[in-house]
Motif scaffolding. Structure first.
Motif, short mmCIF file in Angstrom:
data_model
loop_
_atom_site.label_atom_id
_atom_site.label_comp_id
_atom_site.label_asym_id
_atom_site.label_seq_id
_atom_site.Cartn_x
_atom_site.Cartn_y
_atom_site.Cartn_z
N CYS A 129 33.39 43.96 34.07
CA CYS A 129 33.70 42.53 33.96
C CYS A 129 33.48 42.00 32.55
O CYS A 129 34.11 41.02 32.14
CB CYS A 129 32.87 41.73 34.96
SG CYS A 129 33.33 42.00 36.70
N SER A 130 32.59 42.63 31.80
CA SER A 130 32.34 42.16 30.44
C SER A 130 33.40 42.63 29.45
O SER A 130 33.51 42.09 28.36
CB SER A 130 30.96 42.62 29.97
OG SER A 130 30.89 44.04 30.00
N TYR B 261 40.15 43.25 37.90
CA TYR B 261 39.25 42.99 39.03
C TYR B 261 38.96 41.49 39.22
O TYR B 261 38.09 41.12 40.02
CB TYR B 261 37.91 43.72 38.81
CG TYR B 261 38.07 45.20 38.67
CD1 TYR B 261 38.20 46.01 39.79
CD2 TYR B 261 38.08 45.81 37.41
CE1 TYR B 261 38.33 47.38 39.66
CE2 TYR B 261 38.22 47.18 37.26
CZ TYR B 261 38.35 47.97 38.40
OH TYR B 261 38.50 49.33 38.26
N THR B 262 39.65 40.66 38.47
CA THR B 262 39.40 39.22 38.54
C THR B 262 40.39 38.57 39.50
O THR B 262 41.58 38.85 39.48
CB THR B 262 39.51 38.57 37.15
OG1 THR B 262 38.55 39.17 36.28
CG2 THR B 262 39.25 37.07 37.24
N ALA C 18 38.52 43.61 32.80
CA ALA C 18 38.11 42.50 33.66
C ALA C 18 39.30 41.88 34.38
O ALA C 18 39.19 41.45 35.54
CB ALA C 18 37.40 41.43 32.84
N CYS D 64 34.97 37.93 39.32
CA CYS D 64 35.16 39.35 39.01
C CYS D 64 34.38 40.16 40.02
O CYS D 64 33.15 40.00 40.14
CB CYS D 64 34.72 39.65 37.58
SG CYS D 64 35.02 41.35 37.08
N ASP D 65 35.09 41.02 40.77
CA ASP D 65 34.47 41.80 41.84
C ASP D 65 33.89 43.12 41.37
O ASP D 65 33.33 43.88 42.18
CB ASP D 65 35.50 42.07 42.95
CG ASP D 65 35.97 40.79 43.61
OD1 ASP D 65 35.13 39.87 43.76
OD2 ASP D 65 37.15 40.69 43.95
#
Length: 502
Positions: free
Chosen positions: A439-440, A448-449, A445, A432-433
């Motif tokens: 990301c959490s 961006y993963t 998430a 995840c960037d």
């Protein structure tokens, strides 16, 4: 027979005492190993699915899978102690030989004389094992001290089985007595003295085959397991342990017995190229008794093989940690714990080398005293004591240096053959960037993963040069220190009075 076995001089009393002390130390180490193996494994429950023994404070005792290695490390301490016992059993051999010859002159048969020697060694070992058992029982009671949480630092709440204790306490003296009979097989006790049947030819390099067999057994460990896995079957319970135990014993016996060939070869090379009296005297002594190196350095070489193996294990775990860093898997707590336990194994190896140094000292002093008439004759003919001291140094270092190198190489190769190089197959991992907040959240998430493929990675463990150098240096320092202490007995053993006949 018991009275005849205990008869003798103060040297004989010192031999019995040192043999009993060595047997007591070996019995303590073996009893400690049996105690670790006697720890019961609790049944699996909802709260204790890993079946850990939480009544102990030490993780080596808590986890069932670590107890075998702990017991093995304790048994490692018994090997140099047994070697020390073997060296102590040879102390004062000339006076014992004269006493045995007196028995023959009085009418004893060769078999009776051998049995007297067997009883002497067996009785000394039995006294030692009984003393070791007494110390174990006393320490078991005195060290039973739970901490504030009720956990025990040592397994003082369990005892080995009575059968195992009896087999150890009474079996070790039997083995020592049989070993005495084996060592006396080439000795003929006559009424006029003891005659040893000496080989006229030098040793053959056949122990090298044992080293090759041991290395091959360890190298076959992983392929055999893979072969059974590919066929979705389990190997026999005896197969894999036999490969490890049998291969390790074969390699160790090959290294120890191969020292005889190394000594003879070093003696021939010294005799051919040396020009100084000390080197020539040492060369002739090495050629006359090449098996003295195998007897003298046995415990030291065994400890070095284990030490090099421990260094190889440490390098393997370090490579595992590096592999985890490359593939994104951090070093786990258990791996970190395993690296920490290697310090305990290194400590056991250090203690083993120190004990083996004691055996070296006993063997060196015994050799000087046994050959005191020859040394006194050399001094009487004009050989200086300094030249004799340097010849003893040559006699010790010439076989020790190559034997130490072989022992370290074999120990490292055994571990490399069994473990190989750690590797990981091609795997995918999600990265995840975004920040921690995005990301959490599962809703954001996914945006961006991305998926990243990690190719197959293999990390070859480094050669632990520093640890091997420390082991080699420590072993050489031990040899030099024992030679220096042993030379203190040279002046008293080269007095002209030693030329008198009795």
């Amino acid at each position: 027979m018991l009275r005849l076995a205990l008869a003798g001089t103060r040297t004989d009393l010192a031999r019995v005492t040192l043999t009993a002390l060595s047997a007591a130390l070996a019995a303590l180490a073996a009893l400690a190993a049996l105690t670790v193996l006697a720890i019961p494994t609790p049944p699996a429950t909802a709260d204790n699915g890993s079946r850990w023994s939480h009544q102990y404070a030490n993780q080596l005792l808590v986890e069932p899978g670590l107890r075998g290695g702990t017991a093995f490390a304790l048994l490692l301490l018994a090997i140099p102690v047994l070697g020390l016992a073997g060296q102590c059993a040879r102390l004062g051999a000339p006076s014992r030989d004269r006493r045995l010859a007196a028995f023959r002159l009085a009418g004893a048969t060769p078999g009776q004389v051998t049995r007297v020697a067997m009883v002497e060694t067996g009785l000394a070992t039995l006294l030692g094992t009984l003393a070791g058992l007494g110390l174990y029982l006393a320490g078991h009671r005195l060290l039973h001290r739970p901490d504030e949480r009720g956990r025990l630092p040592l397994p003082t709440d369990v005892y080995p089985s009575t059968v195992a204790v009896a087999a150890l306490v009474f079996g070790l003296p039997v083995v020592a007595a049989l070993a005495t009979a084996l060592m006396l097989r080439r000795v003929a006790t006559t009424p006029f003295g003891v005659v040893r049947k000496v080989r006229t030819r030098g040793p053959w390099p056949w122990p090298g085959l044992l080293i090759v067999v041991g290395l091959a057994a360890f190298a076959a460990f992983r392929p055999v397991g893979v072969w059974y896995d590919q066929r979705h079957s389990q190997p026999p319970l005896w197969l894999l342990p036999t490969l490890l135990v049998g291969g390790g014993l074969a390699a160790m016996i090959g290294v120890v017995t191969g020292t005889g060939w190394i000594s003879h070869t070093a003696g021939r090379l010294l005799h051919r190229y040396a020009r100084r009296p000390a080197a020539l005297l040492g060369a002739r002594r090495l050629m006359a008794d090449p098996w003295a190196g195998s007897r003298t350095f046995a415990a030291l070489l065994a400890a070095l093989i284990f030490g090099a193996g421990a260094a190889g294990y440490r390098a393997y775990f370090t490579a595992m940690a590096e592999l985890g860093g490359r593939t994104g898997a951090e070093l786990s707590t258990s791996d970190d714990f395993y690296l920490g336990t290697m310090d305990l194994i290194d400590l056991a190896v250090s203690v083993s080398v120190a004990i083996a140094a004691g055996g070296l000292l006993v063997a060196l002093v015994e050799g000087i005293i046994a050959r005191r008439r020859q040394y006194a004759a050399l001094v009487a003919t004009g050989v200086s004591r300094g030249a004799l001291g340097r010849s003893i140094l040559w006699q010790s270092l010439a076989p020790a240096v190559p034997a130490i190198a072989v022992a370290l190489a074999v120990g490292l190769l055994l571990v490399r053959g069994a473990l190989g190089a750690p590797s990981s197959g091609s795997v995918s991992r999600e990265i995840c960037d975004a920040g921690v907040t995005l990301c959490s959240d599962p809703a954001t998430a996914a945006k961006y993963t991305r998926t990243e493929w990690v190719p197959e990675t293999t990390v070859v463990p480094d050669v632990p040069v520093e640890q091997l150098a420390w082991l080699a240096g420590g072993a050489l320092v031990a040899v030099l220190a024992t030679v220096g202490v042993g030379l203190l007995f040279l002046r008293s053993s080269t007095a002209v009075e030693e030329l008198r006949t009795t």
